[in-house]
Design an enzyme around this catalytic site. Sequence first.
Site, PDB file in Angstrom:
ATOM      1  N   CYS A 161      -9.388  -5.863  -1.759  1.00 39.56           N
ATOM      2  CA  CYS A 161      -9.445  -4.708  -2.921  1.00 39.56           C
ATOM      3  C   CYS A 161      -8.197  -3.169  -2.011  1.00 39.56           C
ATOM      4  CB  CYS A 161      -9.767  -5.122  -4.225  1.00 39.56           C
ATOM      5  SG  CYS A 161     -11.013  -4.562  -4.302  1.00 39.56           S
ATOM      6  N   GLU A 204     -11.379  -3.844 -12.544  1.00 35.73           N
ATOM      7  CA  GLU A 204     -11.293  -4.017 -11.340  1.00 35.73           C
ATOM      8  C   GLU A 204     -10.501  -3.880 -10.506  1.00 35.73           C
ATOM      9  OE1 GLU A 204     -11.076  -3.359  -7.418  1.00 35.73           O
ATOM     10  OE2 GLU A 204     -13.004  -4.004  -7.374  1.00 35.73           O
ATOM     11  N   LYS A 227     -18.820 -16.117 -14.581  1.00 34.27           N
ATOM     12  CA  LYS A 227     -17.845 -16.951 -14.670  1.00 34.27           C
ATOM     13  C   LYS A 227     -17.382 -17.070 -12.692  1.00 34.27           C
ATOM     14  CE  LYS A 227     -14.516 -17.909 -13.761  1.00 34.27           C
ATOM     15  NZ  LYS A 227     -12.880 -18.565 -12.520  1.00 34.27           N
ATOM     16  N   GLU A 243       0.562  -4.896  -2.400  1.00 32.64           N
ATOM     17  CA  GLU A 243      -0.496  -5.574  -1.764  1.00 32.64           C
ATOM     18  C   GLU A 243      -0.383  -7.009  -1.642  1.00 32.64           C
ATOM     19  OE1 GLU A 243      -5.650  -5.277  -3.191  1.00 32.64           O
ATOM     20  OE2 GLU A 243      -4.194  -6.778  -4.218  1.00 32.64           O
TER      21      GLU A 243
END
Length: 482
Positions: A285, A251, A176, A385
């Site tokens: 990331c 992750e 997906k 983040e």
Amino acid sequence: MNVRILKNLVNGVWSEPSAAERMDIHNPSTGEVIADAPASSEEDVNLAVTAARRAFESGDWPLVKPHERGQMLLRVAEMIRENKESLARLETLDTGKPLSQGRADVEAAARYFEFYGGAADKIHGETIPIEPGVLDYTLREPVGVTAHIIPWNYPLQVASRSCAAALAAGNTVVMKPAEQTPLTAIELGMIIQQAGFVEGVVNIVLGEGHTAGAALASHYDINHMTFTGSVPTGTKVMKAAAENIVPVTLELGGKSPNIVFPDAPMDDAVEWVVKSIIQNAGQTCSAGSRLLVHADCKASFVEKVLDRMNHLSIGPGESDPDIGPILSEQQCRRIEDFMKKVEADGGKFLLGGTRAQVEEAPGGCYFKPTIIDGLNPESTVAREEVFGPVLSVFSFEDDEEAVKLANNTDYGLVTGIWTKDVSRAHKIAGRVKAGQIFINNYGAGGGIQMPFGGYRKSGFGREKGLEALRNYTQLKNIALKM
């Protein structure tokens, strides 16, 4: 611009979804609509999973020998390289990242298929000594139907790294892609078909995360889930998979530091500190979003970083600038919300902090490269983040303080250590809570062969390298009494 009409790939057929809902796909550089994609439903996900289950349990795929699987993966790698320029331009069109970074992503995708193609016939068990007259051995078998939810920032590269490993181990795949950036996943599906993979082995379902993604994560008939994305969504994915006792590889986010000592190779350190925060406009990331620099060299080092970042070009990805656009207006506003907190948290802007106006692309969302100094290490901007080209600077007096600052987030994905003192570097590497440590470098050329994953809220499980194959195999022990 021609608007591409996209379809799902289910059981070897490019097909329309069960419902009529569609999604517009935008070029982040300009805001223009570049594709029309299906907003698939739970029914479409069911069809894809059923096709993958059928291909795994019966037909030709279970009969394909390991070395033949490897040859097929190697053909995919070859075909990716044959189409390198068109794929790179499509990735740049879809994500907005600079064209040179798009080209690097395509090469990384080819290398994943190449690496796992070579590994496909080297997945083996071991014999275990028990006692005379007993032969005990293990087998590593494919887990079955693997589900892959792909992020929007590195769509081709991340799809390749997880799907290639899953296929090498003999599994089937339901992918997906992110609803914002599905274009290269569709191209990858076409290449996989042309490489000779059996119908139903690879299936691609387009749609939104809260519908198609949620249906895939909670599906009773998948055997493994791989997710790359945010912590909140990763938590939802893990909970959904847990309902069916399905293992997951996550992750997630990062707040990765570069730690710079006075004896560091300064020119290299400056170059990589900057590269690690501006790659894909900081929408990475593993971005080096924190700079921890020794007090003795802070002023001179930050001045060099400031000078380098002050001369970066900003523009549409197709023009190959240093920094491309932020993915969307929503993402840009999120960065701005963080910037509004800086002064209250004790910080001051040395550079940037606001949107950039790009004359040739008024419809895109751009953000200036930003350096913040003086933040309270406990503040939101220091610990969370941001996902933009925003670098926060902190100083330390000794090794103990450097380690404390490095570990002062809920994340633990990557750390860069810059010093010529090898003993110091290894001691700090052992104390920093992060899944990947780089000493006097950052990224190591993409690190296809190196296990990648995080500590704490950066997730668990490892992708890349041979270690990733463990995600997609299950261990069986057989004991034979002779």
